[in-house]
Write a protein that holds these residues in place. Structure first.
Motif, PDB file in Angstrom:
ATOM      1  N   GLN A 135       0.868  -1.283   0.040  1.00  0.00           N
ATOM      2  CA  GLN A 135      -0.080   0.053  -0.056  1.00  0.00           C
ATOM      3  C   GLN A 135       0.824   1.064  -0.120  1.00  0.00           C
ATOM      4  O   GLN A 135       0.388   2.455   0.278  1.00  0.00           O
ATOM      5  N   TRP A 136       2.082   1.252  -0.425  1.00  0.00           N
ATOM      6  CA  TRP A 136       2.974   2.208  -0.303  1.00  0.00           C
ATOM      7  C   TRP A 136       3.880   2.475  -1.354  1.00  0.00           C
ATOM      8  O   TRP A 136       4.203   1.503  -2.043  1.00  0.00           O
ATOM      9  N   TRP A 137       4.413   3.397  -1.589  1.00  0.00           N
ATOM     10  CA  TRP A 137       5.396   4.011  -2.655  1.00  0.00           C
ATOM     11  C   TRP A 137       6.784   4.196  -1.682  1.00  0.00           C
ATOM     12  O   TRP A 137       6.496   5.152  -0.741  1.00  0.00           O
ATOM     13  N   GLY A 203       3.675  -3.791   6.307  1.00  0.00           N
ATOM     14  CA  GLY A 203       3.902  -2.437   6.405  1.00  0.00           C
ATOM     15  C   GLY A 203       4.039  -1.625   7.669  1.00  0.00           C
ATOM     16  O   GLY A 203       4.329  -0.688   7.987  1.00  0.00           O
ATOM     17  N   THR A 204       4.099  -2.598   8.793  1.00  0.00           N
ATOM     18  CA  THR A 204       4.141  -2.059  10.019  1.00  0.00           C
ATOM     19  C   THR A 204       5.443  -2.140  10.836  1.00  0.00           C
ATOM     20  O   THR A 204       5.730  -1.233  11.826  1.00  0.00           O
ATOM     21  N   VAL A 222      15.163  -4.051  14.743  1.00  0.00           N
ATOM     22  CA  VAL A 222      13.638  -3.831  14.045  1.00  0.00           C
ATOM     23  C   VAL A 222      12.849  -2.912  14.903  1.00  0.00           C
ATOM     24  O   VAL A 222      12.791  -2.566  15.903  1.00  0.00           O
ATOM     25  N   ARG A 223      12.345  -1.987  13.893  1.00  0.00           N
ATOM     26  CA  ARG A 223      11.477  -0.769  14.435  1.00  0.00           C
ATOM     27  C   ARG A 223      10.057  -0.957  14.093  1.00  0.00           C
ATOM     28  O   ARG A 223       9.651  -1.489  12.910  1.00  0.00           O
ATOM     29  N   ASP A 224       9.217  -0.267  15.119  1.00  0.00           N
ATOM     30  CA  ASP A 224       7.978  -0.363  14.879  1.00  0.00           C
ATOM     31  C   ASP A 224       7.577   1.053  14.184  1.00  0.00           C
ATOM     32  O   ASP A 224       8.029   2.262  14.610  1.00  0.00           O
ATOM     33  N   ASP A 247       4.601 -13.356   6.911  1.00  0.00           N
ATOM     34  CA  ASP A 247       3.618 -12.880   7.882  1.00  0.00           C
ATOM     35  C   ASP A 247       4.239 -11.926   8.902  1.00  0.00           C
ATOM     36  O   ASP A 247       3.472 -11.519   9.612  1.00  0.00           O
ATOM     37  N   GLY A 248       5.243 -11.617   8.781  1.00  0.00           N
ATOM     38  CA  GLY A 248       5.996 -10.671   9.772  1.00  0.00           C
ATOM     39  C   GLY A 248       6.344 -11.072  10.883  1.00  0.00           C
ATOM     40  O   GLY A 248       6.944 -10.294  11.819  1.00  0.00           O
TER      41      GLY A 248
END
Length: 751
Positions: A135-137, A203-204, A222-224, A247-248
């Protein structure tokens, strides 16, 4: 497996299974975050530095150490320089740096001028072409005054939106989110390198791996992305190319053994201690490197095992990562292959590119549930067409191959196996896929460029066959490609083989070859690595002063197919060196240059080439620039405890156990073949203290030995850097300005 098999994992391109002592040069025309070797990139008799007032070179103490193999004893007077932790060694390297700085002090103004030219031609505040993922560029920013890039993203407008937004550097981007500002991460460190970069499929979360020493050992964090805070998960000592599971929930990463060989693939579940990580795969044979990444379909985790001449791949279902890996094809000595997943007529298949009975490779299709079963030939072996790779997408594939010395890309129709080649007008160019993380896009992102055309991004519309120009690298100061020319000429080697040479020059100085001019000759010639026609902003500073730039595409590289590589390795390695000498002679005889106005350059394994040709034909060159040069090859390849040695026996031979290989390597390794009674070109060797691929000790010993025979040799050692040199774009520009100023001084050109 190819020496550098590139797989796009989200927006990161990782060189897998490739620890080779090599350097990527010149840079590809499209922007990549490349993990592995990398850096872009004349004895002037009567130089202004040849004066009685010149500073004295450091006196390297001789401490002979005897080394005996196969009844041959070699006394090495400078092996003591290998003791990196010895204060005397550090003091010696610092003395070498001080000498080089003093010896080149008269060039400080020219260095600053070239740096200013590079900086002035570069749009310092700029953005890359956005790449769609989910959902992102995703795109990168550079900001004037900042050493490193900033990774950003902005939301797509709609699910059908495949046209990247045209972003202006000075305009606000609606919904922009900064994912990682490398300038912030690098704060307080003299060196910074990003070795992993991945965003979870939803994307999270962001995963990134950082090296602050230059030794290519990365700490993964790893960053939120909602809070901007890092999670407790932190994995030290990883190799490059870590990534999220589809699945992240998990991070898949690789670690190295004591010889810096990636040998083990691990599974880390977020929120659990690293000590509890699961070992997915380990490879005990020290000839093989291990890498892992998810297929574009996200259906499988592919674990890849490879040496220089043999490969093996294992599949793990992405929805059950703790399941037992299953082999695609069991390894067979000398057989290389790579598999890509696709879905054809509703069935999971693997397209397998291999060289089993096919020198320039063949493409077959097998059932993913039974990969060792029946093979269906898709692209048969065709001599002269070296198949390199296949990117598989939901509805079609993109094949990469070489023909007639140039890279090509073509759309592969799954139904009938036909190829639709993408054509370009220039006689010399480079092209490849770049930034295609999505499984079912209507467009394919391509990177394109040449010696005269700046790096260009196209989107290829699969339905219409149209090339959509998205961006061409801006070159400030009124650059016009029409002011420059490029051509390919052919030299004849000693055995009658025709060797291609690429040449580029500025037209205002007249046609190249019409009158002898200063000439900068680059070479590599190992690991089947091809030197592509690529644009360089820094190179303009020499072209605009009348220097002709040329590349000798010698055997040992991959420009002319697999046989070209085979004819320049192992007990045929001397072809690499003699080809380069023959190319240089051709350029002299054809009127392009004269020996007192020609400089040779090569890096890493290309630095071995530089050392060899300095011994073979010192009279042909005014200067030799050797970047991180592999010039003490025999000492290194005899020691299996050193990084990369065992896997490299497939490239150079095994001198430890084979007396014929030992004798052959000893006949050409530069350090042991420095000649008495000849006048060497001026030599500049550039190295880095923390280089893991070619240890600093090799050029340090080589320079000391050259000085013993009266050569004008200098060493420049970066004290906080690795194989790719200094980090940060301004630092890299200054480094290149240093080298080019030295080059111009050697050929006697004015500022």
């Amino acid at each position: 497996m190819r020496p550098c098999d590139e797989r796009t994992v989200h927006r990161l391109v990782v060189c897998r299974l490739s620890g080779h002592r090599r350097i990527l040069t010149p840079s590809p025309p499209w922007v990549k975050l490349a993990v592995g070797p990398g850096r872009d990139s004349l004895h002037y008799r009567g130089s202004v530095t040849d004066t009685a007032a010149s500073p004295l070179a450091p006196q390297t103490e001789r401490k002979p150490i005897a080394r005996t193999h196969h009844g041959d004893t070699f006394e090495d007077p400078y092996e003591w320089l290998r003791a990196k932790d010895d204060p005397a060694v550090i003091a010696h390297l610092e003395a070498e740096n001080a000498f080089t700085q003093a010896r080149t002090a008269h060039l400080s103004g020219l260095r600053e001028q070239i740096f200013t030219e590079i900086k002035g031609r570069t749009l310092e505040t700029d953005l890359s072409v956005p790449t769609r993922q989910g959902q992102w560029w995703y795109y990168g920013r550079t900001v004037e005054g900042s050493q490193y890039g900033i990774q950003c993203r902005a939301p797509i407008a709609s699910p059908d939106d495949w046209t990247p937004p045209e972003l202006a550097p000075d305009a606000e981007v609606p919904g922009e989110q900064i994912l990682l500002d490398a300038n912030v991460e690098a704060d307080g460190h003299d060196f910074f390198s990003l070795g992993s970069f991945d965003v979870s499929e939803d994307g999270t979360r962001l995963l990134y791996g950082v090296d602050v020493a230059g030794d290519e050992r990365y700490t993964v964090r790893v960053r939120d992305l909602a809070t901007g805070e890092n999670l407790p998960d932190e994995i030290p000592g990883t190799f490059a190319g870590a990534g999220f599971s589809p699945d992240g929930r998990f991070v898949v990463y690789t670690t190295v053994d004591e010889a810096w060989r990636p040998d083990t693939v691990w599974l880390h579940e977020l929120g659990t201690p690293v000590a509890d990580d699961v070992k997915l795969f380990t490879e005990p044979d020290e000839r093989y490197w291990v890498g892992a990444g998810f297929t574009r379909s996200r259906r499988y985790l592919m674990i890849e095992v490879g040496s220089s001449i043999t490969s093996e791949e294992w599949l793990v279902d992405a929805d059950d990562l703790r399941s037992e890996p299953r082999v695609v094809w069991p390894r067979r000595e000398g057989v290389e292959y790579s598999a890509s997943h696709a879905v054809v007529d509703g069935h999971d298949v693997l397209f397998v590119l291999h060289n089993d009975g096919a020198l320039d490779f063949e493409l077959v299709r097998v059932d993913a549930s039974d990969p060792q079963g029946e093979r269906s030939v898709v692209l048969p072996h065709e001599p002269g067409r070296r198949l390199l790779d296949l990117d598989t997408f939901r509805d079609w594939g993109v094949a990469a191959y070489r023909r007639e010395g140039l890279a090509r890309v073509a759309l592969l129709d799954y139904a009938d196996g036909t190829l639709r080649e993408v054509g370009f007008d220039e006689p010399l160019y480079s092209v490849g896929t770049a930034g295609n993380p999505e499984w079912a896009p209507p467009l394919v992102r391509l990177g394109y460029g040449s010696f005269v055309t700046p790096g260009t991004i196209f989107d290829y519309d699969v339905a219409t066959g149209e090339l959509l120009l998205r961006k061409r690298q801006p070159v400030l100061g009124g650059y016009d490609p029409a002011d420059y020319a490029q051509e390919r000429v052919w030299a004849t080697a000693q055995d009658g083989t025709r060797v291609p040479v690429s040449v580029v020059w500025k037209r205002s100085f007249g046609d190249a070859g019409a009158a002898p001019r200063a000439l900068h000759l680059y070479g590599y010639g190992s690991y089947e690595h091809s030197i592509e026609p690529g644009f360089s902003v820094a190179r303009l500073s020499e072209l605009d002063r009348g220097v002709v730039f040329a590349v000798a595409h010698v055997r040992g590289g991959g420009e002319m197919g697999r046989q070209w590589y085979e004819d320049g390795k192992l007990l045929a390695k001397r072809h690499t060196f003699t080809d380069f000498v023959d190319c240089a002679r051709h350029l002299v005889e054809a009127g392009y240059t004269t020996p007192d106005r020609m400089v040779a350059e090569g890096g890493s394994a290309g630095g071995l080439l530089m050392g060899a040709v300095a011994n073979l034909a010192p009279e042909l060159f005014a200067g030799i620039l050797a970047d991180v040069p592999f010039v003490d090859a025999l000492t290194t390849i005899l020691d299996p405890s050193l990084p990369l040695t065992v896997i490299e026996w497939d490239e150079w031979g095994d001198p430890l156990h084979d007396p014929d290989v030992y004798a052959y390597m000893k006949s050409y390794t530069p350090y042991e073949n420095v000649r008495e009674g000849v006048r060497y070109p001026r030599i500049l060797a550039v190295t880095s203290l923390n280089d893991t691929r070619v240890l600093y000790v090799e050029p340090a010993k080589w320079v000391a030995r050259l000085r013993e025979v009266g050569a004008d040799a200098m060493l420049k050692c970066e004290m906080v850097a690795g194989h790719g040199g200094v980090s940060g774009r301004y630092n890299a520009w200054k480094e290149r300005a240093f080298e080019l100023a030295w080059l111009l001084d050697v050929v006697g050109l004015p500022a």
